[in-house]
Scaffold this motif. Structure first.
Motif, PDB file in Angstrom:
ATOM      1  N   ARG A  58       0.840  -1.175   0.000  1.00  0.00           N
ATOM      2  CA  ARG A  58       0.000   0.000   0.000  1.00  0.00           C
ATOM      3  C   ARG A  58       0.884   1.236   0.000  1.00  0.00           C
ATOM      4  O   ARG A  58       1.830   1.339   0.784  1.00  0.00           O
ATOM      5  CB  ARG A  58      -0.847  -0.048   1.277  1.00  0.00           C
ATOM      6  CG  ARG A  58      -1.989   0.895   1.360  1.00  0.00           C
ATOM      7  CD  ARG A  58      -2.731   0.502   2.647  1.00  0.00           C
ATOM      8  NE  ARG A  58      -3.014   1.687   3.423  1.00  0.00           N
ATOM      9  CZ  ARG A  58      -4.171   2.357   3.316  1.00  0.00           C
ATOM     10  NH1 ARG A  58      -5.111   1.931   2.507  1.00  0.00           N
ATOM     11  NH2 ARG A  58      -4.373   3.425   4.038  1.00  0.00           N
ATOM     12  N   LEU A  59       0.586   2.137  -0.933  1.00  0.00           N
ATOM     13  CA  LEU A  59       1.314   3.408  -0.983  1.00  0.00           C
ATOM     14  C   LEU A  59       0.351   4.470  -0.491  1.00  0.00           C
ATOM     15  O   LEU A  59      -0.740   4.622  -1.032  1.00  0.00           O
ATOM     16  CB  LEU A  59       1.768   3.706  -2.413  1.00  0.00           C
ATOM     17  CG  LEU A  59       2.429   5.070  -2.645  1.00  0.00           C
ATOM     18  CD1 LEU A  59       3.737   5.176  -1.894  1.00  0.00           C
ATOM     19  CD2 LEU A  59       2.657   5.302  -4.131  1.00  0.00           C
ATOM     20  N   GLU A  60       0.745   5.161   0.554  1.00  0.00           N
ATOM     21  CA  GLU A  60      -0.192   6.084   1.153  1.00  0.00           C
ATOM     22  C   GLU A  60       0.457   7.435   1.419  1.00  0.00           C
ATOM     23  O   GLU A  60       1.545   7.516   1.992  1.00  0.00           O
ATOM     24  CB  GLU A  60      -0.695   5.500   2.478  1.00  0.00           C
ATOM     25  CG  GLU A  60      -1.824   6.308   3.053  1.00  0.00           C
ATOM     26  CD  GLU A  60      -2.360   5.693   4.336  1.00  0.00           C
ATOM     27  OE1 GLU A  60      -1.858   4.639   4.746  1.00  0.00           O
ATOM     28  OE2 GLU A  60      -3.277   6.298   4.910  1.00  0.00           O
ATOM     29  N   GLY A  61      -0.213   8.458   0.958  1.00  0.00           N
ATOM     30  CA  GLY A  61       0.214   9.802   1.312  1.00  0.00           C
ATOM     31  C   GLY A  61      -0.855  10.391   2.196  1.00  0.00           C
ATOM     32  O   GLY A  61      -2.031  10.377   1.837  1.00  0.00           O
ATOM     33  N   PHE A 115      -1.447  22.432  -2.633  1.00  0.00           N
ATOM     34  CA  PHE A 115      -2.451  21.592  -1.979  1.00  0.00           C
ATOM     35  C   PHE A 115      -2.019  21.446  -0.532  1.00  0.00           C
ATOM     36  O   PHE A 115      -0.846  21.613  -0.201  1.00  0.00           O
ATOM     37  CB  PHE A 115      -2.591  20.234  -2.655  1.00  0.00           C
ATOM     38  CG  PHE A 115      -1.296  19.511  -2.900  1.00  0.00           C
ATOM     39  CD1 PHE A 115      -0.752  18.669  -1.940  1.00  0.00           C
ATOM     40  CD2 PHE A 115      -0.621  19.660  -4.099  1.00  0.00           C
ATOM     41  CE1 PHE A 115       0.434  18.003  -2.161  1.00  0.00           C
ATOM     42  CE2 PHE A 115       0.577  18.996  -4.331  1.00  0.00           C
ATOM     43  CZ  PHE A 115       1.104  18.163  -3.361  1.00  0.00           C
ATOM     44  N   ASN A 116      -2.975  21.169   0.311  1.00  0.00           N
ATOM     45  CA  ASN A 116      -2.697  21.077   1.723  1.00  0.00           C
ATOM     46  C   ASN A 116      -3.653  20.060   2.318  1.00  0.00           C
ATOM     47  O   ASN A 116      -4.802  19.984   1.922  1.00  0.00           O
ATOM     48  CB  ASN A 116      -2.910  22.458   2.375  1.00  0.00           C
ATOM     49  CG  ASN A 116      -2.069  22.584   3.626  1.00  0.00           C
ATOM     50  OD1 ASN A 116      -1.489  21.602   4.101  1.00  0.00           O
ATOM     51  ND2 ASN A 116      -1.992  23.789   4.146  1.00  0.00           N
ATOM     52  N   ASP A 117      -3.140  19.243   3.242  1.00  0.00           N
ATOM     53  CA  ASP A 117      -3.987  18.272   3.912  1.00  0.00           C
ATOM     54  C   ASP A 117      -4.647  17.336   2.903  1.00  0.00           C
ATOM     55  O   ASP A 117      -5.816  17.005   3.004  1.00  0.00           O
ATOM     56  CB  ASP A 117      -5.064  18.997   4.738  1.00  0.00           C
ATOM     57  CG  ASP A 117      -5.557  18.109   5.873  1.00  0.00           C
ATOM     58  OD1 ASP A 117      -4.867  17.113   6.170  1.00  0.00           O
ATOM     59  OD2 ASP A 117      -6.630  18.410   6.415  1.00  0.00           O
ATOM     60  N   PHE A 118      -3.889  16.901   1.919  1.00  0.00           N
ATOM     61  CA  PHE A 118      -4.441  16.017   0.882  1.00  0.00           C
ATOM     62  C   PHE A 118      -3.990  14.582   1.157  1.00  0.00           C
ATOM     63  O   PHE A 118      -2.811  14.320   1.385  1.00  0.00           O
ATOM     64  CB  PHE A 118      -3.946  16.462  -0.490  1.00  0.00           C
ATOM     65  CG  PHE A 118      -4.540  15.678  -1.619  1.00  0.00           C
ATOM     66  CD1 PHE A 118      -5.779  16.013  -2.154  1.00  0.00           C
ATOM     67  CD2 PHE A 118      -3.863  14.579  -2.151  1.00  0.00           C
ATOM     68  CE1 PHE A 118      -6.328  15.288  -3.188  1.00  0.00           C
ATOM     69  CE2 PHE A 118      -4.414  13.849  -3.187  1.00  0.00           C
ATOM     70  CZ  PHE A 118      -5.644  14.207  -3.706  1.00  0.00           C
ATOM     71  N   SER A 119      -4.933  13.666   1.167  1.00  0.00           N
ATOM     72  CA  SER A 119      -4.587  12.271   1.445  1.00  0.00           C
ATOM     73  C   SER A 119      -5.006  11.376   0.283  1.00  0.00           C
ATOM     74  O   SER A 119      -6.051  11.582  -0.332  1.00  0.00           O
ATOM     75  CB  SER A 119      -5.272  11.785   2.724  1.00  0.00           C
ATOM     76  OG  SER A 119      -4.820  12.560   3.810  1.00  0.00           O
ATOM     77  N   ILE A 120      -4.195  10.382   0.013  1.00  0.00           N
ATOM     78  CA  ILE A 120      -4.481   9.467  -1.084  1.00  0.00           C
ATOM     79  C   ILE A 120      -3.835   8.125  -0.775  1.00  0.00           C
ATOM     80  O   ILE A 120      -2.776   8.070  -0.138  1.00  0.00           O
ATOM     81  CB  ILE A 120      -3.949  10.045  -2.421  1.00  0.00           C
ATOM     82  CG1 ILE A 120      -4.376   9.167  -3.593  1.00  0.00           C
ATOM     83  CG2 ILE A 120      -2.433  10.205  -2.391  1.00  0.00           C
ATOM     84  CD1 ILE A 120      -4.111   9.801  -4.946  1.00  0.00           C
ATOM     85  N   ALA A 121      -4.495   7.026  -1.155  1.00  0.00           N
ATOM     86  CA  ALA A 121      -3.923   5.705  -0.930  1.00  0.00           C
ATOM     87  C   ALA A 121      -4.077   4.869  -2.188  1.00  0.00           C
ATOM     88  O   ALA A 121      -5.042   5.011  -2.937  1.00  0.00           O
ATOM     89  CB  ALA A 121      -4.609   5.017   0.238  1.00  0.00           C
ATOM     90  N   LEU A 122      -3.113   4.011  -2.406  1.00  0.00           N
ATOM     91  CA  LEU A 122      -3.075   3.204  -3.627  1.00  0.00           C
ATOM     92  C   LEU A 122      -2.652   1.789  -3.240  1.00  0.00           C
ATOM     93  O   LEU A 122      -1.661   1.600  -2.548  1.00  0.00           O
ATOM     94  CB  LEU A 122      -2.047   3.847  -4.574  1.00  0.00           C
ATOM     95  CG  LEU A 122      -1.843   3.308  -5.967  1.00  0.00           C
ATOM     96  CD1 LEU A 122      -3.127   3.469  -6.769  1.00  0.00           C
ATOM     97  CD2 LEU A 122      -0.717   4.077  -6.646  1.00  0.00           C
ATOM     98  N   HIS A 123      -3.430   0.779  -3.678  1.00  0.00           N
ATOM     99  CA  HIS A 123      -3.104  -0.602  -3.346  1.00  0.00           C
ATOM    100  C   HIS A 123      -2.443  -1.299  -4.518  1.00  0.00           C
ATOM    101  O   HIS A 123      -2.582  -0.867  -5.662  1.00  0.00           O
ATOM    102  CB  HIS A 123      -4.379  -1.372  -2.978  1.00  0.00           C
ATOM    103  CG  HIS A 123      -5.026  -0.857  -1.743  1.00  0.00           C
ATOM    104  ND1 HIS A 123      -4.729  -1.335  -0.501  1.00  0.00           N
ATOM    105  CD2 HIS A 123      -5.951   0.118  -1.574  1.00  0.00           C
ATOM    106  CE1 HIS A 123      -5.437  -0.677   0.398  1.00  0.00           C
ATOM    107  NE2 HIS A 123      -6.188   0.220  -0.228  1.00  0.00           N
ATOM    108  N   SER A 124      -1.773  -2.403  -4.222  1.00  0.00           N
ATOM    109  CA  SER A 124      -1.175  -3.192  -5.289  1.00  0.00           C
ATOM    110  C   SER A 124      -2.255  -3.626  -6.270  1.00  0.00           C
ATOM    111  O   SER A 124      -3.353  -4.004  -5.868  1.00  0.00           O
ATOM    112  CB  SER A 124      -0.512  -4.440  -4.718  1.00  0.00           C
ATOM    113  OG  SER A 124       0.632  -4.081  -4.022  1.00  0.00           O
ATOM    114  N   GLY A 125      -1.933  -3.591  -7.551  1.00  0.00           N
ATOM    115  CA  GLY A 125      -2.851  -4.078  -8.564  1.00  0.00           C
ATOM    116  C   GLY A 125      -4.007  -3.166  -8.871  1.00  0.00           C
ATOM    117  O   GLY A 125      -4.895  -3.509  -9.641  1.00  0.00           O
ATOM    118  N   GLU A 126      -4.009  -1.983  -8.275  1.00  0.00           N
ATOM    119  CA  GLU A 126      -5.114  -1.064  -8.454  1.00  0.00           C
ATOM    120  C   GLU A 126      -4.733   0.004  -9.482  1.00  0.00           C
ATOM    121  O   GLU A 126      -3.597   0.473  -9.504  1.00  0.00           O
ATOM    122  CB  GLU A 126      -5.398  -0.399  -7.113  1.00  0.00           C
ATOM    123  CG  GLU A 126      -6.747   0.238  -7.000  1.00  0.00           C
ATOM    124  CD  GLU A 126      -6.920   0.930  -5.638  1.00  0.00           C
ATOM    125  OE1 GLU A 126      -8.071   1.133  -5.250  1.00  0.00           O
ATOM    126  OE2 GLU A 126      -5.911   1.273  -4.996  1.00  0.00           O
TER     127      GLU A 126
END
Lengths: 198, 286, 307
Positions: free
Chosen positions: A2-5, A19-30
């Protein structure tokens, strides 16, 4: 993996926050799309996630990553202008094998012809160079790929060719793919979900 | 609209592209260097001794460049003078290039404070005319070979250092260099494979362009009497001494050494000029 | 009579191949092209198809190692260096690809103003800046102070009503906010309605179709089709050349299906039709000779089989 910012913030020098207070997550194979107008900081966000820059606020975490310091980074990025992402003084064979040695099958899948590798970057077109950049970034340790306007400068046929191959590879190897683009039609076509960036 | 005139006629191409010119000027400059080196070795120091019987002879077979008011052979003096000037020029230019490389790279890599200090230093050196600075430094060092060489070293680096700094900064933020790090390459690897091959040609061109400059400045300072001691056969001294005799019609005292200096300076200047064109990607195919 | 007519234009690069031996590589071969007053023609094609070279050839700003043959005429006169000098930046305006085309040492406002400009053009530019939401201070800025998006807007503002008769816009839209793209395209449309001819070079077919009357499709240095903008619809049934059809179908909003292969780098390597190797309706006769341009359904095409 999982790659998460989380709660990321970025600005240039004393400029306003892109940008400020920005969150995003990325899973394998997605396959996730990130759309937003240019100048909104999409590229900066991509660079933060790929570890090219340190966020001013917030953190980027790669879970399940055991120490890659100084070695091949599991998050690789593909840039908008392939001619800037290759050393103009190197033959492509050297560029493609800089991080690892791609096998014949991958080169063939990407449509990279053998004689391209003997040439210098200024002798190849943008589409041909971009394929080489993709081959370079798809080493066995690549877990996430960040494609920043990867095909924006290319014509529609080359764009479709490249995306079909990349999506195939990404699916079989379970790589997480973040598609950064301003092109809604493209993102809608290839992404499982879309994050709007504004 | 049926006229079929060429819009942009093919540029006049007489079979001499920049690369060919560069080859030819490199050969020319090389030959000149070798000739001066071998010449000064072959001629020995016999011609430099005072021979009062042979004073003020115009050019002849025995003395191709004539003799001076002390009977010294002008060919020997010219060749020896050029050899000395070239040595000083080489030394000065080489050291300038090294200083420029170190300063430029330091400014680019050591962070903002170092960059500010070095950029300021470059500006200071550039704002004072070369020759004034050179004379001051030579004077402070007490003249002589050492003074001139140090003077040249310290005055010629700033413009090249500025160029190297800009190139290095640009290279380090180049996407392909950033990618290289992410592909797991060490900073040493990046420096030797990506940065050095790009910067070395710049340094070589910088050296080739600085060299004739240094030779000229050495001659100028010596001419003004602040450089080499009068016993050394430097071109600047030969020219300055000959000034007194020109009015009596002894043209050969100044013409041959002057032409020798001109030829040397011109040969290296041309070579540097062509190489610079080829190093610039915009002109790489001219 | 067309405002601008390009006749059998060939462009070749002279490059070193080995030591000091140079070779001439032809990238654009015998290109014919024309544009009328009040018309917007989009030129689309892959990178390396020669579309930017066409713009640079018209403006006379090709690199030094390039040789050209053929002719370009403007308003019936041969467009030579002298005529270009007179019209460049005044009647003929270039909207370039990047800010590096602006004079780095001149304030933006001063650069946009040319000798031919009166009060009308200055007013017009002011209102244009307003619509692009560029503040008054922008005119006082130097090019390096502009952000990418701002730079594009400034570049689009170079053409002015009343003065400009031909605009050559080389990829003016990538990197611009969609609203600004619309604004810029609207601006071109407005200028065209005033009688100006607009040559709109882009690889973005969608942007092209928003304003263009006609679309010229380039492939490997050749104009292979000239179609009306309305021909681009559905599955591309009304398009003439198999490459144009493939290009249209490869768009993500259509079927996103690519054809295989790549565009040949040099037209001189190929005998016969340049597209033959990738074509589905390829036949023996395609190999013999490069197809001449012919008229099909009110458009132009270079294909033996187009109907």
């Amino acid at each position: 993996m999982r790659l998460e910012g989380s709660q990321l913030g970025w600005r240039y020098a004393d400029g306003a926050w892109l940008f400020n207070d920005f969150s995003i997550a990325l899973h394998s194979g997605e396959v996730v799309g990130l759309v937003g107008p240019s100048g909104s900081g999409k590229t900066s966000l991509g660079r933060l996630l790929a570890g090219y820059m340190k966020p001013i606020t917030g953190t980027v975490i790669l879970s399940g990553d055991n120490q890659h310091k100084g070695s091949y980074h599991p998050v690789q990025m593909i840039f908008q202008h392939p001619e800037r992402a290759v050393n103009p003084r190197w033959r492509l064979s050297k560029t493609v094998t800089e991080g690892w040695t791609p096998d014949e099958a991958l080169l063939e899948a990407l449509g990279i012809q053998k004689h391209w590798l003997q040439r210098y970057p200024n002798e190849l077109s943008g589409g041909e160079l971009q394929r080489c950049c993709i081959a370079r970034a798809l080493g066995p340790d690549t877990k996430f790929l960040i494609a920043d306007e990867m095909t924006t400068m290319l014509d529609a046929i080359t764009q479709a060719q490249i995306w079909h191959t990349v999506l195939d590879i990404v699916h079989t190897r379970q790589i997480g793919l973040l598609v950064i683009s301003h092109d809604h039609a493209l993102v809608n076509k290839i992404c499982e979900r879309t994050v709007n960036f504004a | 609209m049926s006229q079929l005139a060429a819009v942009q006629q093919g540029k006049t191409r007489n079979g001499w592209n920049v690369r060919k010119r560069a080859y030819v000027s490199a050969t020319g400059a090389g030959l000149l260097l070798v000739a001066i080196g071998i010449g000064s070795w072959l001629l020995g120091s016999a011609g430099l001794s005072v021979q009062l019987d042979n004073r003020n002879l115009p050019p002849s077979l025995a003395h191709l460049f004539g003799t001076d008011w002390l009977g010294r052979d002008m060919l020997s003096r010219t060749v020896k003078g050029l050899a000395l000037s070239i040595q000083v020029g080489m030394l000065g230019a080489a050291c300038s290039v090294i200083i420029a490389a170190v300063m430029g790279l330091m400014a680019a890599t050591l962070g903002k404070t170092a960059d500010r200090i070095i950029t300021w230093l470059i500006d200071v050196f550039l704002s004072v005319p070369h020759l004034v600075m050179l004379i001051l430094i030579a004077f402070v060092c007490g003249g002589g070979l050492k003074g001139v060489a140090i003077g040249i070293m310290l005055t010629h680096w700033p413009s090249l250092a500025r160029l190297i700094r800009a190139e290095a900064l640009q290279l380090m933020s180049a996407e392909y260099v950033l990618v290289s790090r992410k592909l797991g390459r060490s900073s040493y690897w990046v420096a030797t494979r990506h940065l050095a091959p790009h910067l070395l040609p710049q340094l070589l061109v910088g050296f080739l362009l600085l060299f004739p400059h240094a030779v000229l400045h050495e001659a100028a300072v010596t001419f003004l009497g602040l450089g080499m001691s009068p016993h050394q056969p430097a071109i600047g001294i030969i020219l300055s001494e000959s000034m007194r005799y020109l009015s009596t019609g002894m043209w050969w005292l100044a013409v041959f050494p002057g032409l020798g200096l001109l030829a040397t300076v011109r040969a290296f200047d041309k070579l540097g000029h062509y190489l610079r064109q080829l190093v610039d990607p915009r002109n790489a195919h001219l | 009579m067309p405002l601008l007519e390009v006749n059998k234009l060939s462009i070749s690069f002279v490059q070193y191949v080995n030591g000091s031996v140079q070779q001439r590589i032809t990238v654009v071969e015998e290109l014919d092209f024309a544009i009328n007053e009040g018309e917007i023609v989009a030129v689309v094609g892959a990178s390396g198809s020669g579309k930017s070279l066409l713009a640079h050839a018209i403006m006379g700003i090709l690199p030094k190692n390039v040789e050209t043959t053929g002719s370009i005429s403007y308003g019936g006169e041969l467009l030579d260096e002298k005529l270009l000098q007179r019209h460049r930046g005044r009647e003929i305006a270039l909207v370039p690809q990047s800010v590096s085309f602006l004079d780095p040492l001149m304030r933006v406002g001063k650069q946009l103003h040319t000798r031919a400009d009166g009060e009308v053009q200055d007013k017009e530019r002011e209102s244009l800046f307003e619509r692009f939401q560029l503040g008054k201070h922008v005119a006082r800025m130097f090019p390096f102070q502009l952000s990418g998006g701002m730079a594009r807007k400034v570049l689009v503002s170079t053409a002015a009503l009343g003065r400009t008769r031909l605009i050559i816009a080389d990829e003016p839209t990538p990197g611009m906010h969609p609203d600004d793209v619309a604004e810029a395209l609207g601006r071109f449309k407005q200028l065209a309605e005033g009688g100006c001819a607009v040559l709109f070079i882009t690889h973005d077919i969608e942007a092209a179709l928003q304003i263009a009357d006609k679309v010229a499709v380039f492939y490997a240095g050749e104009a292979i089709e000239l179609a009306a903008a309305e021909d681009f619809q559905g599955q591309g049934e009304r398009l003439r050349h198999p490459y144009t059809k493939a290009l249209w179908r490869a768009l993500p909003q259509n079927s996103f299906e690519p054809i295989t292969g790549t565009q040949p780098a040099r037209s001189s390597d190929v005998q016969g039709c340049l597209f033959a190797a990738r074509c589905s309706s390829y036949a023996e006769e395609c190999k013999a000779k490069r197809p001449d341009s012919r008229e099909v359904r009110g458009g132009m095409v270079r294909c033996l089989h187009a109907t």
